[in-house]
Scaffold this motif. Structure first.
Motif, PDB file in Angstrom:
ATOM      1  N   ILE A  49       0.839  -1.206   0.000  1.00  0.00           N
ATOM      2  CA  ILE A  49       0.000   0.000   0.000  1.00  0.00           C
ATOM      3  C   ILE A  49       0.869   1.248   0.000  1.00  0.00           C
ATOM      4  O   ILE A  49       0.594   2.222  -0.709  1.00  0.00           O
ATOM      5  N   GLU A  50       1.943   1.256   0.785  1.00  0.00           N
ATOM      6  CA  GLU A  50       2.859   2.399   0.777  1.00  0.00           C
ATOM      7  C   GLU A  50       3.500   2.573  -0.592  1.00  0.00           C
ATOM      8  O   GLU A  50       3.672   3.703  -1.072  1.00  0.00           O
ATOM      9  N   ASP A  51       3.859   1.460  -1.231  1.00  0.00           N
ATOM     10  CA  ASP A  51       4.411   1.551  -2.585  1.00  0.00           C
ATOM     11  C   ASP A  51       3.396   2.143  -3.548  1.00  0.00           C
ATOM     12  O   ASP A  51       3.745   2.963  -4.413  1.00  0.00           O
ATOM     13  N   ALA A  52       2.134   1.733  -3.420  1.00  0.00           N
ATOM     14  CA  ALA A  52       1.102   2.251  -4.322  1.00  0.00           C
ATOM     15  C   ALA A  52       0.874   3.734  -4.089  1.00  0.00           C
ATOM     16  O   ALA A  52       0.730   4.512  -5.042  1.00  0.00           O
ATOM     17  N   ILE A  53       0.854   4.162  -2.838  1.00  0.00           N
ATOM     18  CA  ILE A  53       0.616   5.579  -2.537  1.00  0.00           C
ATOM     19  C   ILE A  53       1.738   6.440  -3.088  1.00  0.00           C
ATOM     20  O   ILE A  53       1.502   7.521  -3.640  1.00  0.00           O
TER      21      ILE A  53
END
Length: 811
Positions: A49-53
């Motif tokens: 999720i952090e990578d996507a954000i």
């Protein structure tokens, strides 16, 4: 190219060089316990999720130790340390020899600069280099050897560090006496490699080079034709006539003629260059007018149009076709390449990374949902699992709350892949905080007063009073312009200033009464007004305490550089900022103002490129021209400066424009970039250092004035046109006007906004294409780390199709 089969290996397998054992689906050795297994999956989902954000690639190690290191690396503290290290190593150029620690750069008055002892700045520099060594080591470990050896930025990072450390050792062995330090030229690389937006900008410039080269070739041909024509045309028939003066001054030989016409392209020497010939015959003006029309007004503006077209195409157009069906492949056999085999457009890649990271997180969490069920009836993510993961994500608290509210709105039903993907739209929204509740007063009179003082008309009255304050200051400045300071009478202005400050204090108190202190501080304009009023009040009280109350003949004495009274008048002029509050109510002005604000936010990448170019050319300039500008003799210091030709470097007293230290070199490059009187610099450095110096200044003009300034114009046009023509689309992004969230208007860097304004050029990746690419992603932990079940939904079977290469990791 790396073997695709190697890319398909799990990161914890022997093939990836981790030294771990291969984990098969359902293997007991990979699952020490249900609780620890769930925690592992939750941590993996949080990282995805952090990578996507952040639009980062998911091609990195996903074991427990690597995830801890990965999140530590991207923590605010580590990123701050890395940014400070980059700033520090760049800032060393101001301190190390030749030092810029002097009060002036003028060679006539500059004192001997302080040079640090050998080893002082070198010690700081080696500490910075060690930080960069640790940085590249962590990156290489996280992405793995297969990705590292195919990533040109990481390979270049390693080469730059090796060269810098070698040059540092050589410098110490020579006791810091070498004239050229190669590592200084390489320092800007550390800034570029740490910014993904600067890398995208460099790709934009690279994609524009072929078209720019064609125009520059036409420009060179244009210069050559007119140079030869000018040398044949301006042949003096007799000594002293206009043609002869034109030849002797501007067309003496081929280099001088080329330089004169090159400067004329920038209109810096117009009309000086044509006056000698024009004074002889008015027909000679046609030569210079035609040259200017073709060169300055046609070819230079054509270059601007080409750069804008390429820049716009780079940001908004994606020729890279994301496959629309499982098993499809982009032309050329690899994702991320267009039909011509060129690189994928960077913002399409960013959007693809967002979708891929979200899908990877969804698969991990859906495997947790299906754990323990032999034949799951439904596939999805439990909202409570996603809420637990969200608590582990490093995210702004306001956005976390927004996503939590969105998740709770689904109730207890499983989140489908589409619903899970839509949750990420909340991260692109700018949170509008609800203002604190206003105080409640029991008295009807106080309630009516509260309504009156919180009305926008009260703000209009404050703006009108501020306008009167500015007008009064301007009137008295005009009146006192021709009056000696000791003859001025500031009695009337002092009374007016007291009255205005009293009104500002009264306005502050009334707004606090109407809105309450939390409500007053919730608006940035009120905070600015309050601070300004407090500063004005302190200065006014200090002025009255020192100089007493204004009276006829009142004139506060100057103590130091400025008196308290003068300081109060200067701060008072800042009231003009209050008028910025009327901008949102005017449509045309609001568009222009928002364009300017977005430019300030989005200029970081372009500003970084400019810093890199300035830094490299300044270091080169110091190496080439240090000490060539020498202090003039006593004759040149005479008041009329009669010994120097009119308009020359010496007569204009351009002595501070030199390359004797880093700060002076930056200012000199700025003055040349503005191209006002830059022919003076060309002539002076030709005389002081040689004719080859023109190559340096012409290259700087091409890079700064031709390329960078045109890129800046392209950014302005792109930003303004989309704000002007697509306002309805941007407003639709905001959704319900009563909502507590609105979509960010940072169009160029908002992928959701790009999908709306990009028209047919920018497309959202299809889920099937994302699924197929994720199926070939080595770091996706479906069988290796979260071995609950193979990928579900309409995804293809795990590794059933040949893996597809992702864009290089977003380091």
């Amino acid at each position: 190219m790396a073997d695709p089969r190697a890319e398909s290996e799990p990161l914890l397998s022997r093939a990836r060089g981790d030294g771990g054992r291969d984990c098969r689906a359902g293997s007991a050795s990979c699952r020490p316990g249900a609780a620890s297994w769930r925690d592992l999956c939750f941590d993996q989902a949080a990282v995805f999720i952090e990578d996507a954000i952040q639009y980062r690639s998911i091609n990195h190690r996903m074991d427990v130790r690597s995830m801890w290191l990965y999140r530590l690396y991207y923590s605010n503290a580590c990123q701050w340390i890395l940014s400070f290290t980059i700033f520090l190593i760049l800032f060393l150029a101001f301190i190390e020899s030749p030092s810029s620690l002097t009060s002036t750069a003028d060679v006539r008055y500059r004192s001997a600069p302080w040079d640090p002892p050998c080893g002082l700045t070198e010690g700081v520099e080696v500490l910075c280099l060690l930080v960069f060594v640790a940085d590249v080591s962590v990156k290489s470990y996280l992405v793995g050897w297969a990705q590292f050896r195919t990533n040109p930025w990481l390979l270049a990072y390693l080469v730059v560090l090796v060269v810098s450390l070698t040059d540092w050792i050589v410098s110490l062995s020579l006791l810091c006496q070498e004239r050229l330090r190669v590592r200084r030229l390489l320092r800007p690389f550390f800034l570029m490699q740490n910014s993904s937006m600067m890398k995208k900008t460099l790709k934009c410039i690279r994609s524009s080079l072929p078209e720019m080269a064609s125009v520059l070739l036409l420009l060179a041909l244009h210069l050559c034709v007119f140079t030869m024509s000018g040398m044949l045309l301006f042949i003096g028939e007799k000594q002293g006539d206009g043609q002869d003066r034109e030849r002797l001054i501007y067309f003496r030989n081929l280099p001088e003629a080329l330089t004169s016409l090159l400067v004329l392209l920038t209109t810096a020497n117009n009309p000086d260059v044509m006056i000698p010939a024009y004074s002889k015959n008015r027909a000679y003006a046609i030569f210079f007018i035609v040259f200017t029309l073709i060169g300055s007004l046609f070819l230079m503006n054509l270059l601007t149009a080409i750069i804008y077209n390429q820049f716009r195409g780079y940001l908004m157009v994606s020729r890279a076709a994301v496959p629309a069906a499982p098993g499809g492949a982009a032309p050329g056999g690899q994702a991320g390449h267009d039909q011509q085999g060129g690189p994928a457009k960077s913002f399409q890649t960013s959007l693809f990374r967002r979708r891929l990271g979200a899908r990877a997180a969804y698969e991990v969490l859906s495997s947790v949902t299906a754990e323990g069920e032999a034949h799951p009836r439904e596939v999805g993510v439990r909202p409570r699992d996603f809420l637990q993961v969200l608590q582990r994500v490093q995210l702004d608290g306001s956005h976390t709350q927004a996503v939590m509210e969105k998740v709770r709105s689904y109730g207890g039903d499983l989140l489908s892949a589409g619903e899970f993907q839509k949750l990420f739209n909340e991260f692109d929204k700018r949170v509008i905080k609800e203002p604190p509740p206003r105080p409640e007063y029991p008295s009807p009179f106080l309630r009516r007063a509260q309504i009156a003082f919180s009305h926008r008309y009260f703000d209009y009255l404050g703006n009108f009073i501020a306008l009167g304050n500015l007008v009064s200051i301007s009137v008295f400045l005009v009146i006192d312009a021709d009056v000696l300071p000791e003859d001025r009478d500031d009695f009337v202005l002092g009374i007016l200033n007291c009255a205005f400050i009293l009104y500002y204090v009264l306005e502050l108190l009334l707004k606090v009464f109407a809105l309450g202190l939390p409500g007053y501080l919730a608006h940035s304009s009120n905070v600015f007004d309050g601070l300004l009023t407090a500063v004005l009040l302190v200065l006014e009280i200090s002025t009255l305490a020192v100089y007493r109350f204004p009276h006829p003949g009142w004139k506060p004495e100057t103590l130091g550089l400025l008196s308290l009274w003068d300081m109060a008048r200067l701060v008072n002029s800042l009231i003009v900022v209050r008028f910025l509050r009327i901008i949102p109510s005017l449509k045309l002005m609001a568009v222009v103002a928002s364009t300017i604000l977005d430019l300030i936010r989005n200029m970081r990448a372009f500003g970084g490129i400019l810093v890199v170019v300035y830094y490299v050319f300044a270091i080169l300039g110091i190496s080439l021209f240090r000490g060539v500008i020498v202090a003039p003799g006593n004759g040149s210091l005479s008041p009329d400066n009669s010994s120097a030709p009119c308009g020359s470097f010496e007569q204009l007293e351009y002595w501070p424009n030199n390359f004797d230290d880093f700060a002076a070199a930056l200012i000199t490059l700025w003055n040349v970039m503005v191209v006002n009187n830059w022919q003076v610099f060309l002539d002076a450095y030709r005389r002081y250092s040689g004719p080859w110096s023109k190559i340096y200044f012409v290259l700087w003009w091409l890079v700064s004035s031709v390329v960078w300034v045109n890129l800046f114009l392209a950014l302005i046009l792109e930003n303004f046109l989309h704000k002007w023509d697509r306002r309805s689309h941007l407003q639709s992004l905001a959704g319900d006007p009563d909502s507590t969230y609105q979509t960010s208007a940072e169009l160029l860097f908002s992928l959701q906004g790009m999908l709306l304004v990009g028209g047919p050029y920018l497309r959202a990746p299809q889920d099937s294409g994302v699924a197929q690419t994720a199926a070939g992603t080595p770091s996706l932990p479906a069988p290796a780390l979260c071995p609950a079940a193979p990928l579900r939904g309409h995804w293809p079977a795990w590794r059933a199709t040949p893996p597809r290469r992702l864009p290089t990791p977003g380091f």
